[in-house]
Design a protein around this motif. Structure first.
Motif, short mmCIF file in Angstrom:
data_model
loop_
_atom_site.label_atom_id
_atom_site.label_comp_id
_atom_site.label_asym_id
_atom_site.label_seq_id
_atom_site.Cartn_x
_atom_site.Cartn_y
_atom_site.Cartn_z
N MET A 11 -72.97 58.34 40.84
CA MET A 11 -73.35 57.05 40.25
C MET A 11 -72.25 56.06 40.53
SD MET A 11 -74.55 58.23 36.50
CE MET A 11 -72.82 58.63 36.25
N ASP A 13 -71.73 51.47 41.48
CA ASP A 13 -72.38 50.19 41.72
C ASP A 13 -73.62 50.00 40.86
OD1 ASP A 13 -70.61 49.08 43.56
OD2 ASP A 13 -71.40 50.37 45.13
N LEU A 14 -73.47 50.27 39.56
CA LEU A 14 -74.62 50.15 38.68
C LEU A 14 -74.82 48.70 38.29
CD1 LEU A 14 -74.02 53.42 36.71
CD2 LEU A 14 -75.39 53.00 38.76
N ILE A 19 -79.15 50.42 36.33
CA ILE A 19 -78.37 51.18 35.34
C ILE A 19 -79.26 52.15 34.56
CG2 ILE A 19 -78.48 49.21 33.70
CD1 ILE A 19 -75.62 51.75 33.79
N VAL A 23 -78.65 56.19 33.99
CA VAL A 23 -78.32 56.81 32.70
C VAL A 23 -79.34 57.90 32.38
CG1 VAL A 23 -77.99 56.42 30.23
CG2 VAL A 23 -77.17 54.72 31.85
N HIS A 47 -82.03 49.32 26.77
CA HIS A 47 -81.74 48.49 27.95
C HIS A 47 -82.76 47.36 28.11
CE1 HIS A 47 -79.10 51.65 30.24
NE2 HIS A 47 -78.76 51.53 28.97
N GLY B 89 -74.66 53.30 28.58
CA GLY B 89 -74.84 52.34 29.67
C GLY B 89 -75.13 50.93 29.18
N ILE B 92 -72.01 48.21 30.11
CA ILE B 92 -71.96 47.69 31.49
C ILE B 92 -73.16 46.78 31.74
CG2 ILE B 92 -73.15 49.70 32.53
CD1 ILE B 92 -70.20 47.87 34.12
N THR B 251 -67.49 59.14 40.98
CA THR B 251 -68.95 58.94 40.96
C THR B 251 -69.60 59.51 39.71
OG1 THR B 251 -69.37 60.98 42.17
CG2 THR B 251 -69.09 58.97 43.49
N SER B 252 -68.79 59.79 38.67
CA SER B 252 -69.39 60.32 37.44
C SER B 252 -68.71 59.76 36.21
CB SER B 252 -69.32 61.86 37.43
OG SER B 252 -67.97 62.30 37.30
N ASP B 253 -68.25 58.52 36.30
CA ASP B 253 -67.60 57.84 35.17
C ASP B 253 -68.47 57.95 33.92
OD1 ASP B 253 -66.27 56.16 33.47
OD2 ASP B 253 -66.50 54.36 34.71
N PHE B 256 -69.96 54.56 33.22
CA PHE B 256 -70.71 53.86 34.26
C PHE B 256 -70.03 52.61 34.81
CE2 PHE B 256 -73.61 55.78 31.12
CZ PHE B 256 -74.22 56.74 31.91
N VAL B 258 -67.67 52.19 37.43
CA VAL B 258 -67.12 52.08 38.79
C VAL B 258 -68.01 51.25 39.72
CG1 VAL B 258 -66.27 53.36 40.79
CG2 VAL B 258 -66.08 54.36 38.52
N LYS B 259 -67.38 50.34 40.45
CA LYS B 259 -68.10 49.59 41.47
C LYS B 259 -67.31 49.67 42.77
CE LYS B 259 -70.67 46.84 38.30
NZ LYS B 259 -70.68 45.74 37.33
#
Lengths: 329, 329
Positions: A11, A13-14, A19, A23, A47, B89, B92, B251-253, B256, B258-259
């Motif tokens: 995951m 670039d959410l 997103i 999730v 969301h 999520g 973010i 890739t598993s923050d 959510f 990380v970009k």
């Protein structure tokens, strides 16, 4: 937890648009199918709520602070999250979903935050209220199943406020239960006791939920009522209440609990009743015939309703422990 | 509040099917149009969530108890509701909604619960970390607007953990800020300082949010990162962070954040940099060019996005204080 042991999809670039699916994907590692389904719907709605309102960071923080306050004001005897659920209509909705009632049975209503587990069992005819300022009330009820047969030995929790509109737990110096008792129905399905005539009262509104109501221009009052809870193996747990007709808050209950079928008139004891229950003639009298639904009848109704609800989402349903999860087969 | 002064539509016999419209009607007494719209979407989604999951009374109570615990574990230095929002999520998402970024600007990411307001302003070149076990890191950044012009005198909050992955506020004996500072960009839009190389760490997982992650089979780790927050009148508040490429949790923050555009490599100071910033050659080096968006550009983007979101609901939009409400005219 060792992350190398967990299968997590990559995951990064959410965005506002991707997103939610990410999730849901990571939460789908959950092995409890019911919890997974609940989380899926929760995250989707949470969301969508943010996307539809374009929730600002400041509003988000205001909301989190509000929820923090709601949590922090809770004590052993105050449950502000139940109050919040009550004033948002969630409590009555969940009760209606979980305890569907076939025509002819007694409807349910909100539990509210004032039920306790320390009420004492009381013999028929005793008084559950020791408030000398309350108007004495004789309560005579019957309890039957859907086929009209009396149900004996049902555990019945009953609770009400004192004459000032406060439950015992709202007093700092509370030494024991008052205005509450547990009764058992007799072999004819009858239970009777003495109480006081219920009065309207505001839900606790000195905390965050009260402030919310004020901002919404809503009053915090509940119409006069008496709570009842019925439990016996084989029968669906019934949480209900009786409301007094003509109460000033009858059609504006802050927690949406009033139902026409649960609204009653206070009558007067005639000569026969007065003699039978040893009260003066003309004594205030409340009578009601409760009808319980069996577990099997409830299970059947609940499953049918679950199927309809998941159909609307375009999903097949599988019932696990009486509750729906999407059927992926 | 005198209920006779409030115009409440009569509500009784509320069911699974009509409770939502009734709650919306009573809440529509609210005079704040933005709050009314937020409550409308909140109640609609909350009720749909219960209807779609067929939420049981027991699950409802489990949820309320969970939220109560989340509130009760919060302190001056621990905000468990932010954590909950982070792992679902929502954080973010709200940041992406509230701070839309045109192409070419620096993306935002989660604030997290560890920003404080007591960091001290620090002159260029000083060290924000006093942890002798951390790997020393030189950080040299530039700050420009969308047109490529340097922006001076921006207030920059910077914070990171110590070498064990803990923020200063996570220590019981905290006497003052450490691992955090406030800087100002110079006339060329440059700011530079000494820090330590970030390390991965778990979000606090000894509370209800940690238990939730465990039930979901998710780990609580965040990849190595350093937080930045930029403020200057006329520019949209930017909350962001830089992440280290190749981190095991890249890739598993758990939250959510990380970009790709915020992911950096730690380089080495060459002779020129070493001389200019007075560090040994080969010293660990982090460089980044931040680009801020003006308030006007952000307002424009936000309004366009609001229109699209309300279009999807079939509603016309009116912008009040920069935020959307349905236009009833």
């Amino acid at each position: 937890m060792d992350p190398s042991q967990v299968n997590i999809p990559p995951m990064k670039d959410l965005t506002v648009d991707n997103i939610t699916e990410n999730v849901l994907t990571i939460n789908s590692l959950c092995e409890d199918q019911r919890m997974k389904y609940i989380l899926e719907r929760l995250v989707t709605h949470l969301h969508d709520f943010a996307r539809e309102t374009r929730l600002s960071s400041e509003e988000w923080m205001t909301g989190l602070r509000f929820l923090t306050e709601v949590g922090q004001i809770c004590t052993e005897v105050r449950q502000e999250f139940i109050l919040l659920s009550d004033v948002l209509g969630l409590s009555i909705l969940v009760d209606s979903i979980d305890h569907p009632k076939p025509a002819g049975s007694t409807e349910g209503t909100v539990l509210g935050p004032f039920h306790t587990h320390d009420a004492e069992e009381m013999p028929a005819g005793d008084s559950m209220s020791h408030d000398p300022k309350g108007e004495p009330l004789l309560v005579v009820c019957t309890l039957k199943d859907m086929q009209g047969n009396p149900i004996d030995n049902v555990k019945i929790d009953i609770w009400e406020t004192d004459s000032t509109g406060h439950y015992d737990v709202q007093y700092a110096g509370r030494e024991g239960p008052d205005g509450r008792c547990i009764m058992r129905s007799d072999k004819d399905g009858i239970f009777w006791f003495k109480a006081i005539t219920p009065v309207p009262y505001p839900i606790p509104h000195d905390g965050p939920v009260g402030r919310l109501l004020k901002k919404l221009h809503r009053h915090p009052y509940r119409p006069s009522h008496m709570h009842f809870m019925f439990q016996k193996p084989g029968y669906d747990h019934l949480v209900t209440a009786l409301y007094l007709r003509g109460d000033p808050y009858e059609t504006s209950d802050a927690v949406f609990g009033v139902k026409d079928s649960l609204t009653v008139d206070i009558g007067k004891a005639g000569p026969e009743i007065a003699k039978k229950y040893n009260v003066p003639e003309g004594h205030a009298l409340l009578t009601y015939d409760f009808v319980l639904v069996s577990d099997a009848e409830t299970f059947q109704l609940r499953s049918e309703n679950s199927k309809i609800a998941l159909d609307k989402l375009g999903r097949k349903v599988k019932i696990i422990n009486g509750l729906p999860v999407p059927d992926l087969d």
